[in-house]
Design an enzyme around this catalytic site. Sequence first.
Site, short mmCIF file in Angstrom:
data_model
loop_
_atom_site.label_atom_id
_atom_site.label_comp_id
_atom_site.label_asym_id
_atom_site.label_seq_id
_atom_site.Cartn_x
_atom_site.Cartn_y
_atom_site.Cartn_z
N SER A 116 0.82 -1.21 0.00
CA SER A 116 0.00 0.00 0.00
C SER A 116 0.86 1.26 0.00
O SER A 116 0.49 2.27 -0.60
CB SER A 116 -0.96 0.00 1.20
OG SER A 116 -0.24 -0.12 2.41
N GLU A 117 2.03 1.22 0.67
CA GLU A 117 2.97 2.33 0.62
C GLU A 117 4.41 1.83 0.63
O GLU A 117 4.72 0.83 1.28
CB GLU A 117 2.79 3.31 1.79
CG GLU A 117 1.71 4.35 1.59
CD GLU A 117 0.36 3.91 2.09
OE1 GLU A 117 -0.63 4.64 1.87
OE2 GLU A 117 0.28 2.82 2.68
N THR A 118 5.25 2.55 -0.09
CA THR A 118 6.70 2.38 -0.01
C THR A 118 7.30 3.74 0.33
O THR A 118 6.90 4.77 -0.24
CB THR A 118 7.28 1.86 -1.33
OG1 THR A 118 6.77 0.54 -1.57
CG2 THR A 118 8.80 1.79 -1.29
#
Length: 289
Positions: free
Chosen positions: A45-47
């Site tokens: 979902s996030e990096t």
Amino acid sequence: MRVKVYTVNSFAKSINGGNPAGVVLNADGLSDVEMKKIAGVVGFSETAFVMKSNLADFMVRFFTPNEEVDFCGHATIAVFHTISSKGYIKSGRYSQETKAGILDVQVMEDLSIMMNQNIPSYHEIIEKQEIADSLNITVDEMLENLPVQIVSTALRDILVPIKSLDILNSINPDFKKVENISSKYNTVGYHIFTLESLNESNAHCRNFAPLYGIPEESATGTSNGALACYLYKYGKLKHDHITNISIEQGYSMERPSEIKIALTTKEKEITEVRVGGIALNLSEIEVEI
């Protein structure tokens, strides 16, 4: 080009729990297009991308598979767990420059992380029928004495009070409607919650952010920071418990997660919001872009 990406599960309640995030260190040489590509390949979902900062100890930028966001709680936990585990920093207080502002982070001796978020801002109260339709439930399945409201401690989320754990777990959203409503109100998504819990926590949650390519997320630091402030505002937290708030998430995805929140207040106004937890399963991969 090959890029090393660390992966870690933030807010993990168990070895299989938490919310996975990617972390790329020494990212100063990467372009926006390259960072977006890396986030897409990693697929979480996030990096987070860690860079040098003239204003704080680190600059951190956050990308979903679709686009950049101003801040991400679970990816912040992942960043500081990674750099402390790798020996770049010791326990103590640090600052990170983000698009949501410069925020403090504390690395504890046990490698748990507590991060500061912004003082809460309370925005529109939304008609419950509009939200109920998008969740395929009735208004009667929402709590009567709490509003559907947009609240932010870094990112705008729509907080949706649900009557019971059974109802919460049975919800099957119309993701296109959720996406459209999220866009209409300029929010990241829905944070739906019930005051019932499995482990004597203050709330049990699910989070939907299809506008950002995330149908459901297993642990969200910013949303739960906002939720804790909302619960305090509407009298659902005892004053002597506001430094030890616990919120459950991810159980519907079989990724048990626990988010800890501490609020500081003065004359019934919130003056500080700190959100944290632990991270597990640090590993590394290489991605080709």
